[in-house]
Design a protein around this motif. Sequence first.
Motif, PDB file in Angstrom:
ATOM      1  N   VAL A 103       0.880  -1.274   0.008  1.00  0.00           N
ATOM      2  CA  VAL A 103       0.006   0.134   0.026  1.00  0.00           C
ATOM      3  C   VAL A 103       1.003   1.238  -0.038  1.00  0.00           C
ATOM      4  CG1 VAL A 103      -1.766   1.273   1.068  1.00  0.00           C
ATOM      5  CG2 VAL A 103      -1.751  -1.218   1.057  1.00  0.00           C
ATOM      6  N   LEU A 104       0.480   2.053  -1.021  1.00  0.00           N
ATOM      7  CA  LEU A 104       1.212   3.280  -1.019  1.00  0.00           C
ATOM      8  C   LEU A 104       0.408   4.560  -0.546  1.00  0.00           C
ATOM      9  CD1 LEU A 104       3.927   5.138  -1.906  1.00  0.00           C
ATOM     10  CD2 LEU A 104       3.148   5.062  -4.076  1.00  0.00           C
ATOM     11  N   PRO A 105       0.568   5.142   0.645  1.00  0.00           N
ATOM     12  CA  PRO A 105      -0.471   6.046   0.724  1.00  0.00           C
ATOM     13  C   PRO A 105      -0.018   7.463   0.400  1.00  0.00           C
ATOM     14  CG  PRO A 105       0.176   4.814   2.903  1.00  0.00           C
ATOM     15  CD  PRO A 105       1.065   4.449   2.036  1.00  0.00           C
ATOM     16  N   VAL A 106      -0.941   8.364  -0.074  1.00  0.00           N
ATOM     17  CA  VAL A 106      -0.601   9.593  -0.586  1.00  0.00           C
ATOM     18  C   VAL A 106      -1.489  10.631   0.226  1.00  0.00           C
ATOM     19  CG1 VAL A 106      -0.536  11.184  -2.712  1.00  0.00           C
ATOM     20  CG2 VAL A 106      -0.083   8.733  -2.824  1.00  0.00           C
ATOM     21  N   LEU A 107      -0.854  11.339   1.241  1.00  0.00           N
ATOM     22  CA  LEU A 107      -1.622  12.094   1.957  1.00  0.00           C
ATOM     23  C   LEU A 107      -1.667  13.320   1.346  1.00  0.00           C
ATOM     24  CD1 LEU A 107      -2.815  12.839   4.891  1.00  0.00           C
ATOM     25  CD2 LEU A 107      -0.757  13.447   5.540  1.00  0.00           C
ATOM     26  N   HIS A 108      -2.961  13.881   0.884  1.00  0.00           N
ATOM     27  CA  HIS A 108      -3.041  14.944   0.001  1.00  0.00           C
ATOM     28  C   HIS A 108      -3.300  16.182   0.929  1.00  0.00           C
ATOM     29  CE1 HIS A 108      -5.141  17.224  -3.495  1.00  0.00           C
ATOM     30  NE2 HIS A 108      -3.948  17.704  -3.302  1.00  0.00           N
ATOM     31  N   LEU A 109      -2.398  17.117   1.189  1.00  0.00           N
ATOM     32  CA  LEU A 109      -2.780  18.148   1.982  1.00  0.00           C
ATOM     33  C   LEU A 109      -2.995  19.398   1.122  1.00  0.00           C
ATOM     34  CD1 LEU A 109       0.300  17.898   4.435  1.00  0.00           C
ATOM     35  CD2 LEU A 109      -2.058  16.987   4.858  1.00  0.00           C
ATOM     36  N   ASN A 110      -4.099  19.637   0.800  1.00  0.00           N
ATOM     37  CA  ASN A 110      -4.655  20.752  -0.035  1.00  0.00           C
ATOM     38  C   ASN A 110      -4.941  21.900   1.117  1.00  0.00           C
ATOM     39  OD1 ASN A 110      -7.428  20.337   0.509  1.00  0.00           O
ATOM     40  ND2 ASN A 110      -7.509  19.233  -1.412  1.00  0.00           N
ATOM     41  N   GLY A 111      -5.154  21.381   2.309  1.00  0.00           N
ATOM     42  CA  GLY A 111      -5.203  22.550   3.186  1.00  0.00           C
ATOM     43  C   GLY A 111      -6.476  22.927   3.912  1.00  0.00           C
TER      44      GLY A 111
ATOM     45  N   PRO B 126      -9.817  25.034   7.680  1.00  0.00           N
ATOM     46  CA  PRO B 126      -8.267  24.515   7.689  1.00  0.00           C
ATOM     47  C   PRO B 126      -8.444  23.055   8.158  1.00  0.00           C
ATOM     48  CG  PRO B 126      -8.216  26.118   9.382  1.00  0.00           C
ATOM     49  CD  PRO B 126      -9.609  26.172   8.880  1.00  0.00           C
ATOM     50  N   THR B 127      -7.560  22.250   7.683  1.00  0.00           N
ATOM     51  CA  THR B 127      -7.365  20.982   8.052  1.00  0.00           C
ATOM     52  C   THR B 127      -6.123  20.789   9.269  1.00  0.00           C
ATOM     53  OG1 THR B 127      -5.789  20.353   6.204  1.00  0.00           O
ATOM     54  CG2 THR B 127      -8.435  19.867   6.020  1.00  0.00           C
ATOM     55  N   VAL B 128      -6.268  19.964  10.039  1.00  0.00           N
ATOM     56  CA  VAL B 128      -5.079  19.839  11.240  1.00  0.00           C
ATOM     57  C   VAL B 128      -3.877  19.453  10.806  1.00  0.00           C
ATOM     58  CG1 VAL B 128      -4.538  18.561  13.010  1.00  0.00           C
ATOM     59  CG2 VAL B 128      -6.909  19.324  12.830  1.00  0.00           C
ATOM     60  N   LEU B 129      -3.630  18.548   9.650  1.00  0.00           N
ATOM     61  CA  LEU B 129      -2.541  17.935   9.316  1.00  0.00           C
ATOM     62  C   LEU B 129      -1.799  18.894   8.409  1.00  0.00           C
ATOM     63  CD1 LEU B 129      -2.960  14.123   8.842  1.00  0.00           C
ATOM     64  CD2 LEU B 129      -2.104  15.352  10.947  1.00  0.00           C
TER      65      LEU B 129
ATOM     66  N   GLU C 173       8.125  19.575  10.858  1.00  0.00           N
ATOM     67  CA  GLU C 173       8.842  18.541  11.566  1.00  0.00           C
ATOM     68  C   GLU C 173       7.935  17.755  12.608  1.00  0.00           C
ATOM     69  OE1 GLU C 173       9.129  22.575  13.529  1.00  0.00           O
ATOM     70  OE2 GLU C 173       9.265  21.632  11.524  1.00  0.00           O
ATOM     71  N   GLU C 174       6.932  18.567  12.850  1.00  0.00           N
ATOM     72  CA  GLU C 174       5.919  17.662  13.803  1.00  0.00           C
ATOM     73  C   GLU C 174       5.081  16.438  12.996  1.00  0.00           C
ATOM     74  OE1 GLU C 174       1.943  18.497  16.478  1.00  0.00           O
ATOM     75  OE2 GLU C 174       3.352  20.217  15.981  1.00  0.00           O
ATOM     76  N   LEU C 175       4.534  17.020  11.593  1.00  0.00           N
ATOM     77  CA  LEU C 175       4.149  16.132  10.793  1.00  0.00           C
ATOM     78  C   LEU C 175       4.875  14.842  10.495  1.00  0.00           C
ATOM     79  CD1 LEU C 175       1.478  15.297   8.821  1.00  0.00           C
ATOM     80  CD2 LEU C 175       2.771  16.713   6.924  1.00  0.00           C
ATOM     81  N   ASP C 176       6.210  15.178  10.072  1.00  0.00           N
ATOM     82  CA  ASP C 176       7.143  14.238   9.875  1.00  0.00           C
ATOM     83  C   ASP C 176       7.441  13.179  11.023  1.00  0.00           C
ATOM     84  OD1 ASP C 176       9.259  13.518   7.830  1.00  0.00           O
ATOM     85  OD2 ASP C 176      10.437  13.428   9.528  1.00  0.00           O
ATOM     86  N   ALA C 177       7.380  13.595  12.050  1.00  0.00           N
ATOM     87  CA  ALA C 177       7.647  12.684  13.464  1.00  0.00           C
ATOM     88  C   ALA C 177       6.260  11.981  13.533  1.00  0.00           C
ATOM     89  CB  ALA C 177       7.672  13.602  14.691  1.00  0.00           C
TER      90      ALA C 177
ATOM     91  N   GLU D 202       7.968   6.089   5.996  1.00  0.00           N
ATOM     92  CA  GLU D 202       9.033   6.749   5.478  1.00  0.00           C
ATOM     93  C   GLU D 202       8.383   7.641   4.515  1.00  0.00           C
ATOM     94  OE1 GLU D 202      12.131   4.421   3.579  1.00  0.00           O
ATOM     95  OE2 GLU D 202      12.594   3.177   5.488  1.00  0.00           O
ATOM     96  N   PRO D 203       8.229   8.966   5.293  1.00  0.00           N
ATOM     97  CA  PRO D 203       7.476   9.965   4.038  1.00  0.00           C
ATOM     98  C   PRO D 203       8.577  10.595   3.114  1.00  0.00           C
ATOM     99  CG  PRO D 203       7.712  10.719   6.396  1.00  0.00           C
ATOM    100  CD  PRO D 203       8.232   9.525   6.279  1.00  0.00           C
ATOM    101  N   LEU D 204       7.824  10.626   1.980  1.00  0.00           N
ATOM    102  CA  LEU D 204       8.410  11.596   0.749  1.00  0.00           C
ATOM    103  C   LEU D 204       7.552  12.694   0.276  1.00  0.00           C
ATOM    104  CD1 LEU D 204       9.305   8.397  -1.489  1.00  0.00           C
ATOM    105  CD2 LEU D 204      10.709   9.543   0.185  1.00  0.00           C
ATOM    106  N   TYR D 205       8.336  13.782   0.419  1.00  0.00           N
ATOM    107  CA  TYR D 205       7.507  15.063   0.206  1.00  0.00           C
ATOM    108  C   TYR D 205       7.204  15.593  -1.086  1.00  0.00           C
ATOM    109  CZ  TYR D 205       7.281  14.861   5.201  1.00  0.00           C
ATOM    110  OH  TYR D 205       6.978  14.324   6.687  1.00  0.00           O
TER     111      TYR D 205
END
Length: 796
Positions: free
Chosen positions: A204-212, A218-221, A227-231, A239-242
């Motif tokens: 599974v490859l999750p793609v977290l789409h942050l359009n805000g 607004p959305t929390v994430l 750095e907090e989101l990455d943690a 292993e997140p890729l941005y």
Amino acid sequence: MSDAPPSSSTTGPSDEEIAALDAHWRAANYLAVGQIYLMANPLLTRPLAPEDIKPRLLGHWGTSPGLNLVYTHVNRIIRSRGTSALCVWGPGHGGPAVLANSWLEGSYSQTYPDVSRDAAGMGLLFKQFSFPGGVPSHVAPETPGSIHEGGELGYSLAHAYGAALDHPDLLVTCVIGDGEAETGPLAGSWHANKFLDPVHDGAVLPVLHLNGYKIANPTVLARLPEEELDALLRGYGHEPLYVAGDDPLTVHRAMAAAMDRAVDRIQELQEAARTGGDTGRPHWPMIVLRTPKGWTGPDQVDGLPVEGTWRAHQVPLPGVRDNPEHLRQLERWMRSYRPDELFDAEGHPSAEVLACVPEGTARLGATPYANGGLLLRDLPVPPLEAHAVRVDSPGTTLHEPTKVLGGLLEAVMTATADRRDFRVVGPDETASNRLDALYEATGKAWQAGTLPTDEHLARDGRVMEILSEHLCQGWLEGYLLTGRHGLFSCYEAFAHIVDSMVNQHIKWLRTSRRLPWRRPIASLNYLLTSHVWRQDHNGFSHQDPGFVDHILNKSPEVVRVYLPPDANTLLSVADHALRSRDYVNVIVAGKQPGFDWLTLDQARAHCARGAGVWEWAGTEDGSREPDVVLACAGDVPTLETLAAAGLLRQHLPELAVRVVNVVDMARLMPHGEHPHGMPDSEYDALFTRDKPVIFAYHGYPWLIHRLAYRRTGHAQLHVRGYKEEGTTTTPFDMVVRNDLDRYRLVMDVVDRVPGLGVRAVAVRQAMADTRTRHHEWIREHGTDLPEVADWTWQGQ
């Protein structure tokens, strides 16, 4: 994943390839806008006019550009690497994007030939969207390539993991909207990566789409510091890729690089586990995609910012038919995609647009994984004779029904060991629900750390336990929708946690039944146990039999509810449910020792009828109608009804008593309202037209009244059941507290049979006195009355 060699992830796509990706993405964006707004003039061969615009503008633009980007880049991965792929689209109402892409790749026209891949078909694609007689605004069963209903948020990641289980060559890309990421089910689903076996399962490859933004907030994430989101995401084991930006060509390059790196990493992890013997828990890659909401749409409307704000969520230009400036703005917006470069004069997509599109069943809209019935094989359910209990005489021997069922499930699990297409899920209750025979065939799926005290954990296990009913439900739905079989075992009271999820699955099945290209899938089977009447140590908090009420409100062609009264009837019901297609089957059965009433042959015949007279339990001789009907549904109500029948046989032997047991609850409904419903003539023959019917029911009494309210004899129907009286107490005290006990049922007979009240006043008084003695006894001894605890059936 395919064994095809990966493309180079160091050089990345050429400028020409990036231009082709951008062309495909622009074409999808153009089609998404057209679906929201237009019902004519799809290629803008003339200036837009108000009559080209739909009278009601419905749909959601804000998420569509991001979904189009992901679809485009998954296409590239499939085409360049030969990857078998499936996409799950989590953001709500992302229909315009997925429909646009399936039309571009040709799978939509293949499924719906009238919506051809040309100007005429484009016009139909546009007009039908959110239009009377058309298609929904969200990803739905009508959408080729979909397994996930986009109307309700929270379930995408669980569905994606369910789809990947036991499909070792499959890559499931799951787009998670940042609004959806705020839901409880999605938050729990991040833990699913601890259960994915890199040897036997896909990825599974999750793609977290942050359009805000959501609808208006607004959305929390999206607002967390990076750095907090990455943690957070690394803490979940990823292993997140941005990928971020608003310049299309820059984002295309970054997205291509991220996809390459993610797929390379997935292949490395699978290779290490499959051939290198690596038994560590993989930290799977994921992508965090941050692009503006409503990207490439209107920057401002009426002087207010739109792109990158919550105003882009639905329809950015709401007054197009009436406001000339809005109409001009829409035309500028659509022409900004340069449609003359993307489509020829006949409306066919250009070669550049189609350069990244796979062929045949490799297309996301044509993959058989999204039409699971194409992959489904019959489940090898063994003969029941090997598991049935022997019944020489009714009500003299005891078995734990779910333990007996566990033996059957173990045999099914063993028979599917090589093909791996059967799973049992549940929230930490498999052994508690007496199904631990399964561990003879498989362990519990587990990829995290283990201790010497752990039992039955296995990296390749096909029993799945996590204390999240949402995740169990989502796993199983994804598993079934992609062509496999399974069972969800749960404490009865907590099945309500997935009320909304099963709603959506029922709607999916109902709609799919009307689509000839959707092949039937294995039924969603629930085993609800540890039920309301036997919560001896848990008490009131664990007592709620209302899930069946919820289910029986739903589409009659889809839902089935069964209350088998003993072990052999449970086997017969389970055999039917496990073999069935396109249903939601709810089976309610006890796990505590219960009496055996029917032989296997009798159980099969009784289950085939769904409801029937137990002649051996009554006292009618067939020469006349009975004086009273004792009806029952559920194991404990059946016990109390038969005990009441024994008391009537003893104290009122002249009374003609008929005992009716109901195992299929839909049989009580009129035939016109449910396929299993009885015609009035059959119902009247079973329950009589005018004799008192004392019905002991497992759950809330009013359900029986609701199911039978149109019947001729409804005025004579008196139902006893659960009425929210519960605590930690003895088994028999539970039924006494709810007036479902045998003595209360005898009192009901005396009260309701005409003329019996005067003749049997002493009998009634004796029953009431026994109930009083019961209360005193349990408070002194902590156990039930000896005549209750030691009762067996003494009838002839």
